[in-house]
Design a protein around this motif. Structure first.
Motif, PDB file in Angstrom:
ATOM      1  N   TYR A 155     -11.213  -0.250  -3.163  1.00 28.27           N
ATOM      2  CA  TYR A 155     -11.399  -0.853  -1.821  1.00 28.27           C
ATOM      3  C   TYR A 155     -12.374  -0.015  -1.017  1.00 28.27           C
TER       4      TYR A 155
ATOM      5  N   TRP B  12       0.036  -3.698   4.258  1.00 31.88           N
ATOM      6  CA  TRP B  12       0.671  -2.571   4.924  1.00 31.88           C
ATOM      7  C   TRP B  12       1.980  -3.080   5.511  1.00 31.88           C
TER       8      TRP B  12
ATOM      9  N   LEU C 154      -5.437  -5.065   5.648  1.00 31.38           N
ATOM     10  CA  LEU C 154      -4.088  -4.814   5.115  1.00 31.38           C
ATOM     11  C   LEU C 154      -3.033  -5.279   6.113  1.00 31.38           C
TER      12      LEU C 154
ATOM     13  N   PRO D 124      -4.337  -5.142  -0.880  1.00 25.69           N
ATOM     14  CA  PRO D 124      -2.961  -4.690  -0.639  1.00 25.69           C
ATOM     15  C   PRO D 124      -2.522  -5.058   0.782  1.00 25.69           C
TER      16      PRO D 124
ATOM     17  N   ALA E  75       0.821  -1.212   0.000  1.00 27.10           N
ATOM     18  CA  ALA E  75       0.000   0.000   0.000  1.00 27.10           C
ATOM     19  C   ALA E  75       0.852   1.257   0.000  1.00 27.10           C
ATOM     20  N   TRP E  76       2.032   1.186   0.598  1.00 29.47           N
ATOM     21  CA  TRP E  76       2.899   2.357   0.639  1.00 29.47           C
ATOM     22  C   TRP E  76       3.603   2.614  -0.687  1.00 29.47           C
TER      23      TRP E  76
ATOM     24  N   THR F  86      -6.415   0.675  -6.672  1.00 30.61           N
ATOM     25  CA  THR F  86      -6.534  -0.424  -5.707  1.00 30.61           C
ATOM     26  C   THR F  86      -7.163   0.066  -4.409  1.00 30.61           C
ATOM     27  N   ILE F  87      -6.703   1.226  -3.932  1.00 27.40           N
ATOM     28  CA  ILE F  87      -7.199   1.775  -2.675  1.00 27.40           C
ATOM     29  C   ILE F  87      -8.592   2.364  -2.872  1.00 27.40           C
TER      30      ILE F  87
ATOM     31  N   PRO G 177      -1.104   4.235   5.796  1.00 25.77           N
ATOM     32  CA  PRO G 177      -1.116   4.743   4.420  1.00 25.77           C
ATOM     33  C   PRO G 177      -2.084   5.918   4.347  1.00 25.77           C
TER      34      PRO G 177
END
Lengths: 236, 491
Positions: free
Chosen positions: B23, B117, B236, B115, B10-11, B19-20, B131
């Motif tokens: 979500y 984290w 995550l 994803p 995610a970072w 993707t984020i 994130p």
């Protein structure tokens, strides 16, 4: 350097501190079955009204059937004790655990002796008790009692505190096991400690204690089979 | 062969990378579904654990699934068990399928993957921050951001969460065995051998740190079994934990999963995915790249520098694995320790070994030393504690990293303390290896085996966090934890 045979045996005993408790259980099974094989059913009926004899049988039955169910707890007690007092700690635990079973057994066998039920009615009582046990098997209270049997608790390392903690731990688990298995054990006692009934009951106990995941309906079904068998014996 | 889904860091994604963003959109849709719908947000969270009366998203008129369905699918999380890793892998996989199907339903891509984290990334100075999308006040376009959960103790102001020890992965990745020794020795990477377990027993290394630490560090919904799954960051976080399982397996050829048939096939776990009810046994999920899972992670490389530990420690571990020893308890606290947010101590009188540890010493087998923390029970908000050994009186713990043994995350203490059908109520157990610390102490002229002091130091809140502000506003303790026993084992 390869270990000697004696060193291997020593390590095996170290790894299994429960060995002598299981040995006691095995001896109790032999003691229960041998007289039955030698003297036959007629001799067992004659001892029905003798409370002492019944209590002796209950005691042997408790040792035979319940000790295999507390192997994990015995290992926990041993692991949480200083090495020099491992067996001492196990003894204190078993005193607490079996003490409760003997207390319960004393009351039960006294009740049964005083009741002095007609021998012809006994199969009906056995059927009723095992039917009750089957129903109990499906209740949340049974599951709570079984969960209680998996408890652990902290143990002091030495002195009277350590002995007290081990004894109390035994009592704690004894209470849970009584609640969980007491009805089935009562059925075994009323069935004159029949080896076949004890074996069925032991199987139920071992499966529900050691299976990765238990379907209580199957175990209840086994108990129903025992109930039906005795009901049939009463009728026919 | 179907292509693998790739779960991304995610970072390494833009704040609102598709993707984020998808979500977040899927969460909004899932939160609109009724709680009894297996594809709803609350149902998915309840699979982990559920407490009626403690559901922060409960609505008047909620109709919960039947008791039978709850018994089969809800409150199933496996903790303090060798099933911890495979169960959570199954859980995440089914969740990912549901989210992916929801995204497709909303017009999004069909190849969405959950994803992860990576809060332990040594190359990312911001790794321990949430994130950015997870603490943004709104989504692109100004709508409410479902990734932002107000009930977090740390992270919502963009601050660093916890400290470096909370995200340490050297400890867990250094483990050479999966299954814990139940008699006081090595906690293992994956945890102890158990039956179908719902909170009982000792804690595997990975489950303790970073898993437990980060649950409590973020806090709020993440801090309790029954609400953790409601926080979008939970998924995550566990994606990263699942990734670390792959990393551990790959970093050393001898890092193998248990071969036991009881682990592989002994228990069937039931879930819902986007198509309905599915059941898994562990053997079906040990390889994330194989069917039915078919996913991999963006980065499964070994993050640890070589050599991973001091040569002596590595040699000790290797020898211990080749000829497993039998742990021997050589001392324990005489009474329990109460923790209420202030430093506390336990004292252990260490005896000379007389059993297996003596036999090992006579064979000149190197000795490993473990501190066991048993029957940890309590109530209130969980709080992490750092453990130090023989900390000099009046000194600052931070000045003595050489005496730092590890952290006790305390995740699941309250839940494990309650006796019910699934929990015996015995609390939580942790094991910390202190071989190097004890070797150093024993070589010191001040070493006194009659009094080994174990200190519990509460971890301070992150600067600028809600937890820090709360501590100033209300300094009264918000928890009480009893550590039933602290014991020392030689193995």
């Amino acid at each position: 350097m390869a270990e000697t045979t004696s060193a291997q045996w020593r390590r095996a005993i170290w790894r299994h501190p429960e060995w002598w408790a299981l040995g006691l259980s095995g001896a109790a099974w032999v003691a229960m079955i041998a007289p039955i094989a030698g003297h036959g059913h007629h001799h067992m009926e004659g001892r029905w009204s003798t409370w002492v004899g019944e209590f002796q049988h209950w005691s042997l039955m408790s040792i035979a059937m319940m000790l295999p169910l507390v192997v994990d707890a015995v290992r926990t007690v041993a692991a949480r004790s200083l090495w020099s007092r491992r067996d001492h700690a196990i003894c204190a635990f078993l005193f607490g655990y079996l003490g409760l079973w003997l207390l319960a057994g004393g009351l039960l066998t006294l009740t049964l002796t005083l009741a002095s039920a007609d021998a012809g009615l006994r199969p009906i009582f056995v059927a009723a008790v095992f039917a009750l046990a089957a129903g109990w098997q499906l209740t949340p209270a049974k599951r709570l009692a079984l969960s209680w049997c998996h408890r652990t608790q902290p143990l002091a390392p030495r002195g009277w505190r350590a002995d007290c903690d081990c004894f109390r731990y035994g009592c704690t688990l004894g209470l849970g096991c009584l609640a969980s298995c007491g009805i089935v054990m009562a059925g075994c006692a009323i069935a004159n400690h029949s080896a076949l009934v004890m074996s069925c009951a032991s199987s139920v106990g071992i499966v529900e204690r050691y299976s990765a995941r238990v379907d209580q309906r199957l175990l209840a079904g086994l108990l129903v089979i025992v109930a039906v068998a005795f009901a049939g014996k009463a009728v026919f | 062969m179907a292509s693998l889904r790739v779960r991304k860091d995610a970072w390494k994604l833009a704040t609102w990378d598709p993707t984020i963003l998808w979500y977040a959109k899927a969460i909004n849709e899932m939160r609109n579904r009724k709680v009894a719908n297996p594809m709803s947000w609350r149902y998915q969270a309840a699979i982990h654990d559920y407490a009626l009366g403690a559901d922060p998203l409960a609505q008047p008129g909620d109709v919960l699934p039947s008791q039978g369905e709850q018994k089969q699918f809800w409150r199933q999380c496996q903790h303090f068990s060798w099933y911890f890793l495979p169960w959570h892998r199954m859980y995440l996989f089914c969740f990912e399928r549901i989210v992916s199907a929801t995204i497709v339903q909303l017009g999004g891509p069909a190849d969405w993957a959950l994803p992860y984290w990576n809060y332990s990334d040594a190359n990312n100075p911001d790794a321990r921050r949430l994130p950015p999308a997870f603490h943004a006040q709104s989504m692109p376009g100004g709508s409410q951001n479902p990734l932002l959960v107000a009930d977090r103790d740390e992270g919502n102001s963009g601050e660093l969460i916890g400290d470096a020890n909370d995200v340490d992965i050297v400890g867990c990745l250094s483990e050479l065995i999966y299954t814990a020794n139940l008699s006081g020795g090595d906690p293992g990477f994956g945890g102890p051998k158990t039956a179908f377990n719902h909170s009982r027993g000792s804690t595997g290394s990975l489950e303790a740190t970073p898993h437990g630490n980060m649950h409590i560090a973020v806090g709020g919904w993440m801090g309790a079994f029954n609400t953790a799954g409601l926080d979008p960051i939970f998924w995550l976080h566990h994606s990263n934990i699942d990734r670390l399982w792959n990393v551990w397996r790959k970093r050393r050829s001898k890092n193998v999963n248990p071969p036991d048939s009881q682990w592989l096939k002994g228990v069937t776990f039931d879930f819902h995915d986007d198509a309905g009810i599915v059941s898994f046994t562990v053997d079906q999920v040990v390889d994330s790249t194989a069917a039915p899972l078919q996913y991999s992670y963006q980065d499964e490389s070994d993050p640890l520098p070589a050599p991973l530990a001091a040569p002596t420690a590595e040699a000790l571990r290797s020898l211990a694995i080749s000829s497993p020893s039998i742990p021997e308890m050589v001392g324990a606290s005489q009474k329990s320790v109460t923790l209420t947010g202030a430093p506390a101590q336990a004292h252990i009188q260490v005896q000379s070994p007389v059993g297996p540890a003596l036999a090992s010493a006579q064979r000149t087998t190197p000795r490993r030393t473990f501190l066991n923390f048993q029957n940890i029970t309590g109530s209130g908000k969980a709080r992490r504690y750092s453990v130090y050994v023989n900390l000099p009186a009046g000194s600052m713990p931070v000045d003595h990293p050489e005496l730092y043994a590890g952290d006790l995350p305390m995740f699941g203490v309250a839940e494990s303390s309650r006796a019910d059908e699934n929990h015996p109520g015995s609390g939580v157990e942790y094991t910390l290896e202190i071989t190097s610390i004890l070797a150093t102490l024993e070589s010191s002229p001040q070493w006194n085996p009659a009094n080994l002091q174990v200190s519990f130091i509460p971890k301070p809140p992150a600067a600028g966090s809600v937890r820090a502000l709360r501590a100033i506003a209300s300094p009264a303790p918000d928890h009480e934890i009893q550590v039933g026993s602290v014991s020392l084992y030689y193995a």
